[in-house]
Design a protein around this motif. Structure first.
Motif, PDB file in Angstrom:
ATOM      1  N   GLU A   1       2.161  20.825   1.457  1.00  0.00           N
ATOM      2  CA  GLU A   1       2.972  19.628   1.678  1.00  0.00           C
ATOM      3  C   GLU A   1       2.534  18.898   2.945  1.00  0.00           C
ATOM      4  OE1 GLU A   1       7.174  21.082  -0.364  1.00  0.00           O
ATOM      5  OE2 GLU A   1       6.767  21.490   1.749  1.00  0.00           O
ATOM      6  N   ARG A   2       2.163  19.656   3.974  1.00  0.00           N
ATOM      7  CA  ARG A   2       1.703  19.031   5.206  1.00  0.00           C
ATOM      8  C   ARG A   2       0.395  18.261   4.973  1.00  0.00           C
ATOM      9  NH1 ARG A   2       1.888  23.155   7.830  1.00  0.00           N
ATOM     10  NH2 ARG A   2       3.975  22.946   8.716  1.00  0.00           N
ATOM     11  N   ALA A   3      -0.482  18.833   4.152  1.00  0.00           N
ATOM     12  CA  ALA A   3      -1.740  18.138   3.848  1.00  0.00           C
ATOM     13  C   ALA A   3      -1.473  16.846   3.081  1.00  0.00           C
ATOM     14  CB  ALA A   3      -2.640  19.054   3.028  1.00  0.00           C
ATOM     15  N   LYS A   4      -0.488  16.869   2.195  1.00  0.00           N
ATOM     16  CA  LYS A   4      -0.153  15.667   1.441  1.00  0.00           C
ATOM     17  C   LYS A   4       0.425  14.593   2.350  1.00  0.00           C
ATOM     18  CE  LYS A   4       2.320  14.128  -2.673  1.00  0.00           C
ATOM     19  NZ  LYS A   4       3.196  14.523  -3.789  1.00  0.00           N
ATOM     20  N   GLU A   5       1.244  15.012   3.331  1.00  0.00           N
ATOM     21  CA  GLU A   5       1.804  14.056   4.273  1.00  0.00           C
ATOM     22  C   GLU A   5       0.707  13.396   5.095  1.00  0.00           C
ATOM     23  OE1 GLU A   5       4.959  12.905   5.129  1.00  0.00           O
ATOM     24  OE2 GLU A   5       5.460  13.684   3.153  1.00  0.00           O
ATOM     25  N   GLU A   6      -0.276  14.186   5.509  1.00  0.00           N
ATOM     26  CA  GLU A   6      -1.381  13.622   6.285  1.00  0.00           C
ATOM     27  C   GLU A   6      -2.199  12.652   5.435  1.00  0.00           C
ATOM     28  OE1 GLU A   6      -1.984  13.901   9.449  1.00  0.00           O
ATOM     29  OE2 GLU A   6      -0.213  15.170   9.706  1.00  0.00           O
ATOM     30  N   GLU A   7      -2.289  12.952   4.140  1.00  0.00           N
ATOM     31  CA  GLU A   7      -3.032  12.063   3.239  1.00  0.00           C
ATOM     32  C   GLU A   7      -2.341  10.724   3.103  1.00  0.00           C
ATOM     33  OE1 GLU A   7      -3.794  12.010  -1.492  1.00  0.00           O
ATOM     34  OE2 GLU A   7      -4.320  13.862  -0.465  1.00  0.00           O
ATOM     35  N   VAL A   8      -1.021  10.760   3.060  1.00  0.00           N
ATOM     36  CA  VAL A   8      -0.266   9.527   2.926  1.00  0.00           C
ATOM     37  C   VAL A   8      -0.443   8.641   4.158  1.00  0.00           C
ATOM     38  CG1 VAL A   8       2.077   8.587   2.805  1.00  0.00           C
ATOM     39  CG2 VAL A   8       1.419  10.479   1.315  1.00  0.00           C
ATOM     40  N   LYS A   9      -0.606   9.272   5.312  1.00  0.00           N
ATOM     41  CA  LYS A   9      -0.718   8.510   6.555  1.00  0.00           C
ATOM     42  C   LYS A   9      -2.006   7.697   6.632  1.00  0.00           C
ATOM     43  CE  LYS A   9       2.143  11.680   9.274  1.00  0.00           C
ATOM     44  NZ  LYS A   9       2.159  12.613  10.428  1.00  0.00           N
ATOM     45  N   ILE A  10      -3.023   8.055   5.843  1.00  0.00           N
ATOM     46  CA  ILE A  10      -4.302   7.344   5.927  1.00  0.00           C
ATOM     47  C   ILE A  10      -4.535   6.476   4.688  1.00  0.00           C
ATOM     48  CG2 ILE A  10      -5.356   9.055   7.425  1.00  0.00           C
ATOM     49  CD1 ILE A  10      -6.720  10.267   4.997  1.00  0.00           C
ATOM     50  N   ILE A  11      -3.445   5.940   4.157  1.00  0.00           N
ATOM     51  CA  ILE A  11      -3.543   5.080   2.978  1.00  0.00           C
ATOM     52  C   ILE A  11      -4.376   3.836   3.305  1.00  0.00           C
ATOM     53  CG2 ILE A  11      -2.188   3.596   1.449  1.00  0.00           C
ATOM     54  CD1 ILE A  11       0.042   5.661   1.679  1.00  0.00           C
ATOM     55  N   ARG A  12      -5.254   3.474   2.386  1.00  0.00           N
ATOM     56  CA  ARG A  12      -6.147   2.345   2.603  1.00  0.00           C
ATOM     57  C   ARG A  12      -5.838   1.165   1.685  1.00  0.00           C
ATOM     58  NH1 ARG A  12      -7.621   2.604   7.546  1.00  0.00           N
ATOM     59  NH2 ARG A  12      -8.678   4.540   8.107  1.00  0.00           N
ATOM     60  N   VAL A  13      -4.694   1.181   1.038  1.00  0.00           N
ATOM     61  CA  VAL A  13      -4.330   0.052   0.183  1.00  0.00           C
ATOM     62  C   VAL A  13      -3.667  -1.012   1.053  1.00  0.00           C
ATOM     63  CG1 VAL A  13      -2.939  -0.718  -1.764  1.00  0.00           C
ATOM     64  CG2 VAL A  13      -4.039   1.512  -1.824  1.00  0.00           C
ATOM     65  N   PRO A  14      -4.199  -2.239   1.085  1.00  0.00           N
ATOM     66  CA  PRO A  14      -3.551  -3.298   1.868  1.00  0.00           C
ATOM     67  C   PRO A  14      -2.163  -3.601   1.317  1.00  0.00           C
ATOM     68  CG  PRO A  14      -5.779  -3.918   1.220  1.00  0.00           C
ATOM     69  CD  PRO A  14      -5.431  -2.695   0.437  1.00  0.00           C
ATOM     70  N   VAL A  15      -1.191  -3.626   2.201  1.00  0.00           N
ATOM     71  CA  VAL A  15       0.184  -3.964   1.834  1.00  0.00           C
ATOM     72  C   VAL A  15       0.593  -5.174   2.662  1.00  0.00           C
ATOM     73  CG1 VAL A  15       2.562  -3.176   1.687  1.00  0.00           C
ATOM     74  CG2 VAL A  15       0.691  -1.553   1.322  1.00  0.00           C
ATOM     75  N   VAL A  16       0.968  -6.238   2.010  1.00  0.00           N
ATOM     76  CA  VAL A  16       1.331  -7.467   2.717  1.00  0.00           C
ATOM     77  C   VAL A  16       2.722  -7.903   2.308  1.00  0.00           C
ATOM     78  CG1 VAL A  16      -1.066  -8.215   2.798  1.00  0.00           C
ATOM     79  CG2 VAL A  16       0.384  -8.996   0.946  1.00  0.00           C
ATOM     80  N   ARG A  17       3.359  -8.612   3.224  1.00  0.00           N
ATOM     81  CA  ARG A  17       4.642  -9.229   2.908  1.00  0.00           C
ATOM     82  C   ARG A  17       4.479 -10.740   3.015  1.00  0.00           C
ATOM     83  NH1 ARG A  17       9.708  -7.741   2.372  1.00  0.00           N
ATOM     84  NH2 ARG A  17       9.430  -5.673   3.288  1.00  0.00           N
ATOM     85  N   LEU A  18       4.803 -11.421   1.964  1.00  0.00           N
ATOM     86  CA  LEU A  18       4.721 -12.876   1.963  1.00  0.00           C
ATOM     87  C   LEU A  18       5.680 -13.476   2.993  1.00  0.00           C
ATOM     88  CD1 LEU A  18       4.520 -13.869  -1.819  1.00  0.00           C
ATOM     89  CD2 LEU A  18       2.845 -14.394  -0.056  1.00  0.00           C
ATOM     90  N   LYS A  19       5.265 -14.579   3.574  1.00  0.00           N
ATOM     91  CA  LYS A  19       6.137 -15.349   4.433  1.00  0.00           C
ATOM     92  C   LYS A  19       6.635 -16.583   3.691  1.00  0.00           C
ATOM     93  CE  LYS A  19       4.044 -14.105   8.874  1.00  0.00           C
ATOM     94  NZ  LYS A  19       3.368 -14.639  10.088  1.00  0.00           N
ATOM     95  N   PHE A  20       7.808 -17.035   4.060  1.00  0.00           N
ATOM     96  CA  PHE A  20       8.334 -18.233   3.427  1.00  0.00           C
ATOM     97  C   PHE A  20       7.416 -19.425   3.734  1.00  0.00           C
ATOM     98  CE2 PHE A  20      12.241 -15.675   3.870  1.00  0.00           C
ATOM     99  CZ  PHE A  20      12.687 -15.733   2.559  1.00  0.00           C
ATOM    100  N   GLY A  21       6.995 -20.132   2.692  1.00  0.00           N
ATOM    101  CA  GLY A  21       6.131 -21.286   2.844  1.00  0.00           C
ATOM    102  C   GLY A  21       4.667 -20.950   3.037  1.00  0.00           C
ATOM    103  N   GLU A  22       4.313 -19.661   2.941  1.00  0.00           N
ATOM    104  CA  GLU A  22       2.922 -19.279   3.167  1.00  0.00           C
ATOM    105  C   GLU A  22       2.009 -19.795   2.067  1.00  0.00           C
ATOM    106  OE1 GLU A  22       0.345 -15.255   4.275  1.00  0.00           O
ATOM    107  OE2 GLU A  22       2.420 -15.088   3.571  1.00  0.00           O
TER     108      GLU A  22
END
Length: 439
Positions: free
Chosen positions: A266-287
């Motif tokens: 489980e600890r190894a899985k947690e460390e794997e999650v911390k190095i996620i390389r998928v870009p995650v963005v949040r839109l801004k109003f009017g962007e």
């Protein structure tokens, strides 16, 4: 009833007096024959039993009061008789409990009833409410063993679960009887069940099953343990109690992690999650309106299934002086995104899949909000170990890491994920880009 029949005149006689002239007038002003044939009249008596009287429609429906909760053996009692039954506790508790309400309607107050019967005001309320809760359990076709467990007592236990729905009352009552809970235990259980839906978003909430009273109680103890510093005796005690009452394996693992820490896997899985390389963005109003370039993608809802994703247009491009988007086929839903590099790089086969709850699709902690996953359907083969792909599991569509899919022997998926987009929100403007920056 009389029935009459008549013999009509012969046509030959009538024709002499009814034949018109060419001008349309009759040659004889008198149309009655000179020697009319007599009428034959016959009468017969029809029995009244054969008559079919029209059905009467009763439009008036008199008021029918609801059935009395008082048992039939107590309904004929006068005021003095009701007081005597309550004072001597004659019968089962849920049978004489409705008599208290009956005395209320007659003008008696709780102190007066306590003085006459010895039943305190608190006990009166407990008996009345407990009897109502028991009736709801009986009407829900609960097991006879459960109903029998509350025949000789238990009004104070049923009183504690009064705020629950009927289904929850049955489940809670079974749990109370099975574990021999006292009043405090029943109170804590009812509170845990009622409070659980309002704790959505708390750490570990999704690991417990709302339909199981044991898991609800375990989550309440688990949550309370996090209010105390670690390590501490009180925190350990609460976690041990939570582990004892937990029912599902997921709940037991969640409590066990908090109590004993993470296992190596489980600890190894947690460390794997911390190095996620998928870009995650949040839109801004009017962007989108202020972007120098935009990208248009077909949209599919996750609830529509895999087939809908396959049907989405593979080729679409903008052209002409006005940048009109042309697709190979008609499509109902489209989304316009700023011209970010990961999205622009998808030349063919791009599609956006919308999810209502990010916790069900993302492999890391979600925010309990909708997300839109942009993926490249041209890259269905699992190749990049550090990349993420959209796959179909027993629980629906989810993002899985390439290395995990290769370990399972999965070679193909729905497509490679290039971007995860969150909706605009006023209180989270700093959550623009999670990992890599791009123009």
């Amino acid at each position: 009833m009389l029935s009459l029949t008549a013999t009509t005149l012969k046509p030959s006689i009538l024709s002499l007096f009814t034949k018109p002239k060419p001008n349309g007038l009759s040659p004889h002003p008198i149309t009655r024959p000179v020697n009319p044939s007599p009428f034959t009249v016959s009468a017969s008596l029809i029995p009244a039993s054969n008559r079919q009287a029209p059905a009467k429609q009763n439009l008036y429906q008199p008021f029918r009061p609801p059935p009395s909760p008082i048992p039939p053996k107590f309904r004929s009692l006068d005021t003095a008789g009701k007081i005597e039954v309550l004072a001597d506790r004659m019968g089962l508790w849920f049978e004489y409990a409705p008599l208290i309400s009956s005395l209320y309607t007659e003008g008696f107050t709780p102190p007066t009833i306590e003085e006459l019967t010895g039943i305190s005001g608190v006990e009166q309320n407990c008996l009345i409410v407990g009897a109502q809760v028991r009736d709801s359990i009986v009407q829900s076709n609960a097991k006879p063993e459960l109903i029998a467990a509350f025949e000789t007592g238990g009004s104070e236990l049923l009183y504690e679960i009064r705020r629950l729905s009927t289904v929850q009352r049955v489940a809670a009552a079974e749990y109370i009887v099975e574990h021999g809970f006292d009043t405090k235990g029943a109170h804590d259980l009812a509170r845990a069940i009622k409070d659980y839906p309002h704790r959505r978003g708390d750490k570990g909430w999704e690991e417990f099953d709302y339909n199981l009273p044991g898991d609800c109680l375990s989550f309440m103890l688990y949550r309370k343990s996090r209010e105390h510093r670690s390590p501490s005796e009180l925190r350990t005690t609460l976690l041990e109690q939570a582990l004892e009452v937990a029912v599902t394996e997921k709940a037991k693992k969640a409590v066990g992690r908090e109590l004993h820490g993470y296992s190596d896997e489980e600890r190894a899985k947690e460390e794997e999650v911390k190095i996620i390389r998928v870009p995650v963005v949040r839109l801004k109003f009017g962007e989108v309106a202020g972007a120098s370039s935009v990208v248009v993608l077909p949209v599919c809802e996750a609830e529509e299934g895999v087939g809908k994703i396959s049907e989405a247009p593979m080729e679409f491009e903008s052209g002409g002086e006005f940048g009109v988007v042309e697709a190979e086929k008609e499509w109902r839903r489209w989304v316009v995104l700023p011209g970010w590099d990961p999205v622009v790089a998808v030349r063919r086969g791009g599609v956006a899949v919308s999810f209502r709850d990010d916790r069900k699709v993302l492999p890391w902690n979600g925010k309990e909000e909708a997300v839109m996953v942009v993926m490249d359907r041209e890259k269905k083969t699992v190749e990049a170990e550090d990349g993420y792909y959209l796959v179909v599991t027993e629980d629906g569509m989810k993002l899985e890491r390439g290395s995990v899919l290769k370990e399972r022997g999965v070679e193909e998926c729905l497509g490679m994920v290039v971007l995860v987009v969150r909706p605009p929100r006023d209180d989270d403007d700093e959550w623009q880009i999670n990992d890599d920056e791009w123009d």
